[in-house]
Scaffold this active site. Structure first.
Site, short mmCIF file in Angstrom:
data_model
loop_
_atom_site.label_atom_id
_atom_site.label_comp_id
_atom_site.label_asym_id
_atom_site.label_seq_id
_atom_site.Cartn_x
_atom_site.Cartn_y
_atom_site.Cartn_z
N THR A 50 7.50 -4.07 -3.00
CA THR A 50 6.75 -5.13 -2.31
C THR A 50 5.26 -5.08 -2.64
OG1 THR A 50 6.44 -3.75 -0.34
CG2 THR A 50 8.39 -5.18 -0.40
N CYS A 51 4.80 -3.98 -3.22
CA CYS A 51 3.39 -3.87 -3.61
C CYS A 51 3.28 -3.95 -5.13
CB CYS A 51 2.80 -2.54 -3.13
SG CYS A 51 2.80 -2.34 -1.34
N THR A 52 2.07 -4.28 -5.59
CA THR A 52 1.82 -4.34 -7.03
C THR A 52 1.54 -2.93 -7.52
OG1 THR A 52 0.90 -6.55 -6.78
CG2 THR A 52 0.44 -5.41 -8.84
#
Length: 703
Positions: A580-582
């Protein structure tokens, strides 16, 4: 020696020369010097001309300056403590016209000028200013001897200005010269003749005292003079006034060339004829600088030894008492060479460069506007003369995503002179964002600021000349079902996004999911817009420019989805935290963002623009170089590949059947795509491709 009506002053100030005492009934004629009066717009225009037109050229540039008669409300100076200057005015319009006989602006007269601008401070110091000044003086003298100055009297009025423009600091160094031919013409080894009229017969002398025009002409005749001179067909800088011998209450205003039919060589002028000039002098008893070259012309062309000169100082609305005076002048023999004076002194009284700084007086926003474009304009000097800054400034960019990629793309677009940017994003600034996303700070995390709006505001804080907007909006995606209660909201979002694509020239797809790029890709294909996708892996990136309708017979380049054999679906549900995070190497987003923007700038300057092919045989001849279709970078290998892929007939985003269905059914089609994950594959035939190839299986989740 008898005392004069005007006491001898100390060394004259920078803008004037004054008269000294004379003996008997005559005194040495002195003139009020010319001083430059520079509007701020003159220096702005010089800077603009240097950047956009002259660049590295040091070729002389023609200019026009203006001077005028004194204001009717002004009181004349009688001593060196009062205003004595003749103003030679320059502003932005000085670069726009060439002087010609009769030119005037607001009752102003003109001087022909030449600007010599040096590229460096050293070049300015080493420029041979004396030779340039002598060349201008020679032009005047040759026009006098040939008679050209009789036909066009503006040829008597010339000036030169030598400049150096430091456009980083907006500092300007300059020297102004207004050549006036000397009668005495001393050689370099001889001292200047003494100023005592009794011992110096080689310079003009004033005979008697100036007489006011109103003492010589009746009020009706003075009014007639004013009306005739200021009529559109007159307004010459030098002219002739002839009172009728048959009707003393009538006069004519004639061009200076009329002296050819009036004057008999070596014979005094008739008493009814005055030679006149428009006099900008602010001193009661001293004529202005333009008279000097007129006297040389009269001596050279007509061999006059005495002449009555009307120093014409009136302008509308005319005062009851005329400010003009008539003086009688005794002339020496004409000069043989063009020795001249006329450099404007520095305020300290020396002949040396002067300096002006605009940085403190400029509007900070305008200063920023000129400063941010400086480097780009310098690119056009040597590296890329075809750089089209106006086109870039008017290119409207839509950035779908205001995160890591969106922030970096926006900053790089600003660096290239893009001034119109719109962000679309639906997230708020979180505490993990500011260290990677350059348009946000810690304070934006604590206030739950929307990314899109804050990114636009930050751009305008960085440079107030930006036109930036932030729109908070969800982009509908395939595989993300739309329930009945939200159908209206989704339909509005689709309509708004479609309108945004229509209203912009370039669309950047910078989201963090594959399916988020589908609807923008479809809209750009339907509108034939330039679209550029940037995507990140941990240590890799991809940049793709979507194909547009090509020139025949070239095939269309593919979009982001053309290399896929499965349609986009929901990839965001049931993701772990790292998904869900880069999660990327921090520098990779800056590399990908830079590549995306540089690809756009190269594309916009390609002869075919968006229709440029993906492969160039001779890239060096194409503006800023090649414009590849795809860039795939691998930081672990320090390698970037340039690839070309053509449009796929079964593409779920840009294939003809998908575009046709969208154009035919509109939101009904989109709703079916959102709610039925397999619909796009069935529509395009990708499902049949999957069935025909056993290497595509449901178990291959990574593909």
């Amino acid at each position: 020696m008898a005392s004069s009506t005007t006491p001898a002053p100390p060394p004259p100030p920078a803008t004037t020369t004054t008269t000294t005492g004379g003996g008997g009934s005559s005194s040495m004629l002195r003139h009020v010097g010319m001083s430059g009066s520079y509007g701020v717009t003159f220096w702005h225009q010089l800077g603009k001309h240097k950047l956009d037109v002259m660049r590295l050229s040091e070729q002389p540039l023609p200019l026009v300056a203006k001077y005028a008669t004194p204001s009717p409300s002004s009181s004349y100076a009688t001593s060196e403590t009062q205003s004595q200057r003749c103003e030679l005015s320059m502003d932005y319009s000085s670069f726009e016209a060439i002087a010609s006989e009769g030119d005037d602006v607001g009752r102003g007269l003109v001087y022909r000028g030449t600007l010599y601008n040096a590229n460096t401070q050293v070049g300015f110091k080493e420029m041979k200013k004396a030779e340039l000044f002598a060349a201008e003086a020679n032009k005047i003298f040759e026009d006098i001897k040939s008679g050209a100055a009789l036909r066009d009297t503006t040829l008597l009025n010339r000036f030169l200005i030598v400049t150096y423009a430091d456009l980083k600091k907006y500092h300007f160094s300059y020297m102004l010269g207004v050549p006036a031919i000397r009668f005495d013409s001393p050689s370099a080894t001889q001292p200047t003749p003494a100023s005592d009229p009794a011992t110096n017969i080689s310079i003009p002398h004033l005979v008697g005292s100036p007489v006011h025009l109103s003492a010589l002409l009746s009020a009706p005749l003075t009014t007639e003079l004013h009306k005739k001179y200021w009529s559109p067909q007159c307004r010459w800088p030098f002219f002739v006034v002839k009172v009728s011998t048959e009707n003393p209450e009538s006069l004519d205003v004639l061009p200076l060339s009329s002296l050819l039919t009036i004057v008999t060589p070596n014979t005094p002028l008739p008493p009814s004829v005055w030679v006149a000039f428009v006099d900008p002098s602010g001193m009661k008893d001293n004529p202005g600088w333009p008279l000097r070259n007129l006297l040389v012309l009269l001596a050279v062309q007509f061999h006059l030894r005495t002449v009555k000169i009307l120093c014409y100082r009136d302008q509308a609305p005319f005062a009851e008492t005329s400010q003009s005076v008539v003086i009688e002048i005794s002339l020496p023999p004409p000069p043989e060479v063009a020795n001249a004076v006329g450099w404007e002194p520095h305020p300290n009284g020396k002949i040396q460069p002067q300096f002006v700084s605009l940085s403190e007086s400029m509007d900070p926003i305008k200063l920023a506007t000129t400063a941010v474009d400086l480097n780009l304009k310098l690119v056009r000097w040597r590296m890329f003369p075809e750089l089209d800054l106006n086109m870039l400034a008017n290119t409207r960019c839509l950035l779908l995503g205001a995160g890591t990629l969106g922030c970096n793309v926006a900053r790089t677009l600003m660096g290239w002179g893009i001034r119109k940017i719109t962000f679309v994003d639906n997230a708020q600034v979180s505490y993990s964002n500011p260290v990677r996303q350059s348009l946000f700070g810690f304070n934006h995390c604590t206030t739950q600021t929307w990314k899109a709006k804050q990114a636009a505001e930050s751009l305008m804080q960085i440079f107030p000349g930006m036109v930036a907007e932030g729109i908070v909006m969800n982009i509908p995606m395939p595989g993300h079902p739309v329930v009945a209660s939200t159908q209206g909201i989704v339909q509005e979002a689709c309509s708004k996004l479609a309108q945004l694509v229509k209203d912009h020239d370039v669309v950047f797809l910078l989201g963090d999911s594959r399916e988020m790029r589908w609807l923008p890709s479809l809209l750009c294909a339907a509108e034939n817009k330039i679209a550029i996708t940037a995507g990140l892996g941990f240590d890799s990136f991809v940049v793709v420019r979507h194909g547009v309708i090509p020139r025949e017979p070239s095939p269309r380049l593919g979009c982001y989805f053309c290399s896929d054999v499965v349609a986009p679906r929901d990839s965001m549900t049931d993701r772990t935290l790292d998904q869900t995070c880069t999660v990327t190497r921090p520098g990779i987003s800056m590399v990908a963002s830079a590549m995306a923007v540089e690809l756009l700038i190269s594309l916009l300057h390609h002869p075919l623009k968006a229709q440029a092919p993906g492969e160039e045989r001779d890239a060096t001849s194409m503006g800023l170089g090649s414009v590849p279709h795809q860039l795939r970078g691998f930081l672990s290998q320090w390698n970037i590949l340039t690839l070309t892929g053509f449009a796929y007939s079964k593409c779920p985003a840009c294939s003809p059947i998908v575009i046709e269905e969208y154009q035919k059914r509109g939101f009904e089609f989109l709703l079916q795509v959102f709610n039925q994950p397999t619909y796009l594959e069935e529509l395009t035939g990708l499902n049949k491709l999957s069935e025909e190839h056993d290497w595509i299986s449901e178990e291959n989740d990574d593909f």
